[in-house]
Design a protein around this motif. Sequence first.
Motif, PDB file in Angstrom:
ATOM      1  N   PHE A  48       0.812  -1.222   0.000  1.00 18.53           N
ATOM      2  CA  PHE A  48       0.000   0.000   0.000  1.00 18.53           C
ATOM      3  C   PHE A  48       0.850   1.279   0.000  1.00 18.53           C
ATOM      4  O   PHE A  48       0.318   2.371   0.177  1.00 18.53           O
ATOM      5  N   LYS A  49       2.149   1.139  -0.198  1.00 20.02           N
ATOM      6  CA  LYS A  49       3.011   2.324  -0.201  1.00 20.02           C
ATOM      7  C   LYS A  49       2.869   3.142  -1.478  1.00 20.02           C
ATOM      8  O   LYS A  49       3.225   4.322  -1.505  1.00 20.02           O
ATOM      9  N   ASN A  50       2.389   2.508  -2.538  1.00 17.84           N
ATOM     10  CA  ASN A  50       2.164   3.270  -3.770  1.00 17.84           C
ATOM     11  C   ASN A  50       0.679   3.552  -3.936  1.00 17.84           C
ATOM     12  O   ASN A  50      -0.163   3.016  -3.210  1.00 17.84           O
ATOM     13  N   ASN A  51       0.355   4.390  -4.878  1.00 16.81           N
ATOM     14  CA  ASN A  51      -1.033   4.821  -5.068  1.00 16.81           C
ATOM     15  C   ASN A  51      -1.837   3.934  -6.011  1.00 16.81           C
ATOM     16  O   ASN A  51      -2.996   4.238  -6.298  1.00 16.81           O
ATOM     17  N   LYS A  52      -1.227   2.865  -6.493  1.00 18.48           N
ATOM     18  CA  LYS A  52      -1.938   1.956  -7.400  1.00 18.48           C
ATOM     19  C   LYS A  52      -3.139   1.333  -6.678  1.00 18.48           C
ATOM     20  O   LYS A  52      -3.037   0.884  -5.546  1.00 18.48           O
ATOM     21  N   LYS A  53      -4.259   1.338  -7.350  1.00 20.11           N
ATOM     22  CA  LYS A  53      -5.443   0.718  -6.785  1.00 20.11           C
ATOM     23  C   LYS A  53      -5.291  -0.806  -6.824  1.00 20.11           C
ATOM     24  O   LYS A  53      -4.831  -1.373  -7.810  1.00 20.11           O
ATOM     25  N   LYS A  54      -5.696  -1.456  -5.749  1.00 18.82           N
ATOM     26  CA  LYS A  54      -5.415  -2.870  -5.570  1.00 18.82           C
ATOM     27  C   LYS A  54      -6.653  -3.740  -5.827  1.00 18.82           C
ATOM     28  O   LYS A  54      -7.794  -3.308  -5.648  1.00 18.82           O
ATOM     29  N   ILE A  55      -6.371  -4.982  -6.225  1.00 18.12           N
ATOM     30  CA  ILE A  55      -7.401  -6.007  -6.343  1.00 18.12           C
ATOM     31  C   ILE A  55      -6.997  -7.191  -5.479  1.00 18.12           C
ATOM     32  O   ILE A  55      -5.852  -7.659  -5.530  1.00 18.12           O
ATOM     33  N   SER A  56      -7.939  -7.649  -4.669  1.00 16.41           N
ATOM     34  CA  SER A  56      -7.716  -8.817  -3.832  1.00 16.41           C
ATOM     35  C   SER A  56      -8.763  -9.873  -4.158  1.00 16.41           C
ATOM     36  O   SER A  56      -9.890  -9.554  -4.537  1.00 16.41           O
ATOM     37  N   ILE A  57      -8.365 -11.116  -3.994  1.00 22.67           N
ATOM     38  CA  ILE A  57      -9.273 -12.236  -4.220  1.00 22.67           C
ATOM     39  C   ILE A  57      -9.411 -13.045  -2.931  1.00 22.67           C
ATOM     40  O   ILE A  57      -8.429 -13.315  -2.237  1.00 22.67           O
ATOM     41  N   TYR A  58     -10.645 -13.410  -2.637  1.00 26.32           N
ATOM     42  CA  TYR A  58     -10.934 -14.314  -1.528  1.00 26.32           C
ATOM     43  C   TYR A  58     -11.104 -15.726  -2.080  1.00 26.32           C
ATOM     44  O   TYR A  58     -11.809 -15.930  -3.069  1.00 26.32           O
ATOM     45  N   LEU A  59     -10.462 -16.688  -1.431  1.00 28.59           N
ATOM     46  CA  LEU A  59     -10.689 -18.093  -1.750  1.00 28.59           C
ATOM     47  C   LEU A  59     -10.908 -18.849  -0.449  1.00 28.59           C
ATOM     48  O   LEU A  59     -10.447 -18.445   0.611  1.00 28.59           O
ATOM     49  N   THR A  60     -11.635 -19.939  -0.530  1.00 25.39           N
ATOM     50  CA  THR A  60     -11.868 -20.786   0.632  1.00 25.39           C
ATOM     51  C   THR A  60     -10.855 -21.913   0.637  1.00 25.39           C
ATOM     52  O   THR A  60     -10.713 -22.635  -0.368  1.00 25.39           O
ATOM     53  N   ALA A  61     -10.122 -22.074   1.728  1.00 26.67           N
ATOM     54  CA  ALA A  61      -9.131 -23.143   1.823  1.00 26.67           C
ATOM     55  C   ALA A  61      -9.799 -24.497   1.626  1.00 26.67           C
ATOM     56  O   ALA A  61     -10.827 -24.797   2.232  1.00 26.67           O
ATOM     57  N   GLY A  62      -9.220 -25.301   0.733  1.00 25.85           N
ATOM     58  CA  GLY A  62      -9.751 -26.640   0.500  1.00 25.85           C
ATOM     59  C   GLY A  62     -10.880 -26.700  -0.497  1.00 25.85           C
ATOM     60  O   GLY A  62     -11.563 -27.729  -0.602  1.00 25.85           O
ATOM     61  N   TYR A  63     -11.074 -25.620  -1.272  1.00 25.23           N
ATOM     62  CA  TYR A  63     -12.149 -25.574  -2.261  1.00 25.23           C
ATOM     63  C   TYR A  63     -11.584 -25.141  -3.609  1.00 25.23           C
ATOM     64  O   TYR A  63     -10.740 -24.238  -3.647  1.00 25.23           O
ATOM     65  N   PRO A  64     -12.014 -25.746  -4.693  1.00 25.29           N
ATOM     66  CA  PRO A  64     -13.029 -26.799  -4.788  1.00 25.29           C
ATOM     67  C   PRO A  64     -12.529 -28.182  -4.368  1.00 25.29           C
ATOM     68  O   PRO A  64     -13.329 -29.054  -4.060  1.00 25.29           O
ATOM     69  N   ASN A  65     -11.189 -28.357  -4.344  1.00 21.31           N
ATOM     70  CA  ASN A  65     -10.617 -29.625  -3.905  1.00 21.31           C
ATOM     71  C   ASN A  65      -9.659 -29.378  -2.752  1.00 21.31           C
ATOM     72  O   ASN A  65      -9.115 -28.270  -2.594  1.00 21.31           O
TER      73      ASN A  65
END
Length: 259
Positions: A13-30
């Motif tokens: 977050f030190k730069n001004n670039k807008k960020k994208i984050s992804i949520y994943l569920t551990a152990g899914y789909p396998n």
Amino acid sequence: MSNLTENRLSNIFKNNKKKISIYLTAGYPNLTDTVKLLKILESAGVDFVEIGIPFSDSVMDGPVILNSHKKALENGMTLDFLFSQLEVIRKNISVPVVLMGSMNPVYQYGFENFCKKCGDLGVDGLLLPDLPLLDFKKYYQDFYQQNNLAPIFMISPQTSPTRLAAIDEAGAGFLYAVSSSSTTGSSTKMEDNIGYFEKLGNLKLKNPVAVGFNINTKNDVRIVHQYADAAIIGSAFIKEIEYEIDESRIIKFINGLEN
């Protein structure tokens, strides 16, 4: 947490670039897909990843993520197994990682042991939505500091200015701003939340703000990026990997979110 040592999460977050984050569920789909997905998401240019710890009684999530929790538990995912998977991540994965989950499995594991294990494995932050702020400050803050873990807290349109200020002071890494009062994956339109985003943007908070819940499209990301530092995509990504993990499809999905 002014004495938190800089880690991967704070550095991005030190730069001004807008960020994208992804949520994943551990152990899914396998069961064994977690590290594979981390590698793909890093190669796709995702700025940080939230790994959800599956739990049978999550109250904040909508049907898509709840179903992913159910499937992951049926697959055999446990905290011990997740930690065994994460032992290898820092050998070739540098993307910041946040663990997100309910307090129940953390209590069962032992909070101090949980934080130590996270620190040893290179986890950068913890988001435990049902951890009360007062309990964090009274009982658990030292465990975060000792293991260089950013304490990440959620705020919502109903969070009072006084409480928001207290959360901002105690937290580090970023503030997770719930886009609306609905559960994850609802049909709430992002345009309906602009007033709330503007309010957050005018508060001059200490921490960056990442907005999550119900971010599904490029236009949703564009709206969030106008007012906040990062957009977090959860249910929409879980739908993408429901039947299989296709690297080219995931990369196309991530590229399709960027403005």
